[in-house]
Design a protein around this motif. Structure first.
Motif, mmCIF file in Angstrom:
data_model
loop_
_atom_site.group_PDB
_atom_site.id
_atom_site.type_symbol
_atom_site.label_atom_id
_atom_site.label_comp_id
_atom_site.label_asym_id
_atom_site.label_seq_id
_atom_site.Cartn_x
_atom_site.Cartn_y
_atom_site.Cartn_z
ATOM 1 N N GLY A 91 0.776 -1.244 0.000
ATOM 2 C CA GLY A 91 0.000 0.000 0.000
ATOM 3 C C GLY A 91 0.797 1.278 0.000
ATOM 4 O O GLY A 91 1.512 1.565 -0.955
ATOM 5 N N PRO A 92 0.672 2.047 1.071
ATOM 6 C CA PRO A 92 1.209 3.416 1.056
ATOM 7 C C PRO A 92 2.648 3.532 1.539
ATOM 8 O O PRO A 92 3.092 4.624 1.886
ATOM 9 C CB PRO A 92 0.272 4.117 2.044
ATOM 10 N N LYS A 93 3.378 2.448 1.595
ATOM 11 C CA LYS A 93 4.734 2.499 2.145
ATOM 12 C C LYS A 93 5.617 3.462 1.329
ATOM 13 O O LYS A 93 5.348 3.719 0.155
ATOM 14 C CB LYS A 93 5.349 1.093 2.138
ATOM 15 N N PRO A 94 6.703 3.979 1.962
ATOM 16 C CA PRO A 94 7.543 4.949 1.251
ATOM 17 C C PRO A 94 8.038 4.424 -0.103
ATOM 18 O O PRO A 94 8.231 5.185 -1.044
ATOM 19 C CB PRO A 94 8.723 5.169 2.208
ATOM 20 N N LEU A 95 8.242 3.121 -0.178
ATOM 21 C CA LEU A 95 8.536 2.486 -1.468
ATOM 22 C C LEU A 95 7.483 1.393 -1.598
ATOM 23 O O LEU A 95 7.360 0.549 -0.711
ATOM 24 C CB LEU A 95 9.946 1.877 -1.437
ATOM 25 N N SER A 96 6.725 1.438 -2.676
ATOM 26 C CA SER A 96 5.574 0.531 -2.746
ATOM 27 C C SER A 96 5.562 -0.248 -4.053
ATOM 28 O O SER A 96 5.906 0.275 -5.111
ATOM 29 C CB SER A 96 4.278 1.325 -2.606
ATOM 30 N N ALA A 165 14.270 11.333 -4.744
ATOM 31 C CA ALA A 165 13.548 12.585 -5.038
ATOM 32 C C ALA A 165 12.292 12.684 -4.166
ATOM 33 O O ALA A 165 11.985 13.762 -3.642
ATOM 34 C CB ALA A 165 13.177 12.635 -6.519
ATOM 35 N N TYR A 166 11.587 11.573 -3.976
ATOM 36 C CA TYR A 166 10.420 11.589 -3.079
ATOM 37 C C TYR A 166 10.849 12.012 -1.670
ATOM 38 O O TYR A 166 10.208 12.834 -1.025
ATOM 39 C CB TYR A 166 9.795 10.192 -2.948
ATOM 40 N N LEU A 167 11.959 11.413 -1.226
ATOM 41 C CA LEU A 167 12.401 11.688 0.152
ATOM 42 C C LEU A 167 12.824 13.150 0.314
ATOM 43 O O LEU A 167 12.532 13.776 1.332
ATOM 44 C CB LEU A 167 13.551 10.753 0.557
ATOM 45 N N ALA A 168 13.480 13.684 -0.712
ATOM 46 C CA ALA A 168 13.909 15.090 -0.634
ATOM 47 C C ALA A 168 12.677 16.002 -0.586
ATOM 48 O O ALA A 168 12.640 16.975 0.180
ATOM 49 C CB ALA A 168 14.799 15.433 -1.833
ATOM 50 N N LEU A 282 -0.057 12.773 10.136
ATOM 51 C CA LEU A 282 -0.349 13.223 8.778
ATOM 52 C C LEU A 282 0.575 12.505 7.809
ATOM 53 O O LEU A 282 1.738 12.277 8.152
ATOM 54 C CB LEU A 282 -0.005 14.705 8.657
ATOM 55 N N PRO A 283 0.105 12.217 6.608
ATOM 56 C CA PRO A 283 1.074 11.770 5.599
ATOM 57 C C PRO A 283 1.923 12.978 5.210
ATOM 58 O O PRO A 283 1.484 14.118 5.375
ATOM 59 C CB PRO A 283 0.186 11.341 4.413
ATOM 60 N N VAL A 284 3.127 12.739 4.731
ATOM 61 C CA VAL A 284 3.960 13.860 4.281
ATOM 62 C C VAL A 284 4.053 13.774 2.762
ATOM 63 O O VAL A 284 4.627 12.836 2.222
ATOM 64 C CB VAL A 284 5.361 13.824 4.929
ATOM 65 N N TRP A 285 3.475 14.751 2.106
ATOM 66 C CA TRP A 285 3.451 14.745 0.643
ATOM 67 C C TRP A 285 4.824 15.159 0.121
ATOM 68 O O TRP A 285 5.638 15.710 0.865
ATOM 69 C CB TRP A 285 2.357 15.705 0.164
ATOM 70 N N HIS A 286 5.060 14.926 -1.183
ATOM 71 C CA HIS A 286 6.438 15.158 -1.651
ATOM 72 C C HIS A 286 6.573 16.118 -2.832
ATOM 73 O O HIS A 286 7.666 16.554 -3.147
ATOM 74 C CB HIS A 286 7.106 13.819 -2.017
ATOM 75 N N ARG A 287 5.469 16.472 -3.499
ATOM 76 C CA ARG A 287 5.623 17.318 -4.693
ATOM 77 C C ARG A 287 5.615 18.802 -4.294
ATOM 78 O O ARG A 287 5.016 19.173 -3.289
ATOM 79 C CB ARG A 287 4.484 17.057 -5.686
ATOM 80 N N GLU A 288 6.271 19.614 -5.129
ATOM 81 C CA GLU A 288 6.359 21.038 -4.831
ATOM 82 C C GLU A 288 4.966 21.641 -4.636
ATOM 83 O O GLU A 288 4.723 22.418 -3.707
ATOM 84 C CB GLU A 288 7.069 21.727 -5.994
ATOM 85 N N GLN A 289 4.034 21.247 -5.516
ATOM 86 C CA GLN A 289 2.678 21.825 -5.428
ATOM 87 C C GLN A 289 1.924 21.340 -4.190
ATOM 88 O O GLN A 289 0.874 21.886 -3.846
ATOM 89 C CB GLN A 289 1.858 21.543 -6.712
ATOM 90 N N ASP A 290 2.460 20.303 -3.498
ATOM 91 C CA ASP A 290 1.790 19.809 -2.287
ATOM 92 C C ASP A 290 1.953 20.763 -1.108
ATOM 93 O O ASP A 290 1.250 20.632 -0.104
ATOM 94 C CB ASP A 290 2.333 18.428 -1.890
ATOM 95 N N LEU A 291 2.884 21.715 -1.232
ATOM 96 C CA LEU A 291 3.076 22.674 -0.143
ATOM 97 C C LEU A 291 1.778 23.443 0.119
ATOM 98 O O LEU A 291 1.431 23.744 1.265
ATOM 99 C CB LEU A 291 4.222 23.633 -0.495
ATOM 100 N N LYS A 292 1.058 23.716 -0.943
ATOM 101 C CA LYS A 292 -0.233 24.419 -0.834
ATOM 102 C C LYS A 292 -1.191 23.599 0.053
ATOM 103 O O LYS A 292 -1.879 24.129 0.920
ATOM 104 C CB LYS A 292 -0.784 24.539 -2.261
#
Ligand code: PLP
Length: 312
Positions: A91-96, A165-168, A282-292
């Motif tokens: 499922g939602p693991k950091p690497l899935s 890149a996801y982790l960063a 909370l889940p931690v999102w990874h894309r730049e647009q997720d900051l919003k």
């Protein structure tokens, strides 16, 4: 462990939910074989103390890195500290990969044994060297087939090239969330200690009802969800293991289990249980647009905190 007839001995945690290295030594007996460590929510456990203890007491160190793909402690990746480690890919693991998982080890004998649990016949025949004591079992293995589906392995393998890149990306959003949520009365958020890099499977906050006139966490959480911040979550099945029937009375599931008598009860591990009861994550999102999106979650938390008196 239950399937193997091994006896899990549970250990108290630190307030972050990771094993408390200071409580391990008192649990070691002549029958102890290994120390098993989970890196909860992606935050590496205190590996310096645990590796020293395992080495001094001649015990195997095993890691469960299922929340912590790519996380590191003192520059060393989790999953590489001990004899072997296991990583879920569900499922939602950091690497899935959707489902499945893998084992890491640099110990040949352990690797061959893993093959007998997962890859009987072809792979075991090809990879366990002739003359090795386990080679004679290659055709049947241990009678199990705990191998990953090849499609899941292909998905995970493809994801692997994007993991860094996801982790960063998560690191940046986590830094923002820690800074902002940490200023909101009712929530306590700790930064990662020096040298510890989380995979940010989740960002956890400790709920402080004392800062909100005793407002129960249930009410606080329900208000967040009503604000549309539906991914604020309270840990459910990821709980102190002594609270699970499997650890309280395993015998109906495992007749003849060596320690069938009731072992654990609610209340046995007060630090872990208190942490679990007060955690909101909370889940931690990874894309730049997720900051919003992260900003909207912070606004929701601030609003609920500011209006807590109306919720009492
Ligand atoms: C820490 C941890 N270990 C192990 C597992 C089990 O993984 P799987 O369902 O892939 O067997 C999970 C499940 O999600 C988990 O969170």
């Amino acid at each position: 462990m239950f399937q193997l007839g091994a006896v899990p001995v549970l250990c108290e945690t630190r307030p972050d939910g990771n094993i408390d290295p200071g409580r391990v030594a008192e649990l070691i007996t002549p029958r102890t074989r290994a120390i098993m460590v989970t890196h909860l929510w992606g935050k590496p456990a205190e590996m310096t103390d645990l590796t020293t203890l395992a080495r001094d007491r001649d015990l195997d160190l095993l890691e469960d890195g299922s929340h912590a793909h790519g996380a590191s402690h003192g520059g060393q990746k989790v999953g590489t500290f001990g004899l072997a480690s296991a990583f879920s890919l569900n499922g939602p693991k950091p690497l899935s990969g959707g489902e499945g998982g893998f084992v890491l080890t640099d110990d040949d004998d352990t690797y061959y044994r893993v093959l007998t649990f997962a890859h009987y016949n072809k792979r075991a025949r090809n990879e366990i060297p002739e003359g090795h004591p386990l080679a004679q079992y290659a055709v049947t293995g241990a009678g199990l087939k705990l191998r990953i589906h090849p499609l899941a392995a292909a998905l995970a393998h493809d994801q692997l090239s994007r993991l860094d890149a996801y982790l960063a990306g998560r690191e940046e959003i986590a830094a923002y969330l820690i800074r902002e949520l940490g200023q909101i009365p009712g929530l306590e958020v700790s930064p990662m200690p020096e040298g510890v890099k989380s995979s940010w499977y989740a960002l956890t906050a400790t709920y402080r009802p004392d800062q909100l006139c005793g407002l129960p966490l249930d009410r606080f959480h329900a208000a967040l969800v009503a604000e549309g911040a539906t991914e604020f979550d309270r840990p459910g099945s990821t709980c102190p293991l002594n609270q699970l029937p499997l650890y309280q009375h395993p015998s109906p599931l495992f007749p003849g289990y060596p320690n069938a008598r009731s072992r654990y009860r609610e209340g046995d591990f007060p630090v872990a249980e208190k942490a679990h009861a007060h955690t909101i994550k909370l889940p931690v999102w990874h894309r730049e647009q997720d900051l919003k999106l992260a900003e909207q979650y912070v606004s929701a938390a601030r609003k609920v905190s500011e209006h807590h008196k109306e919720l009492l």
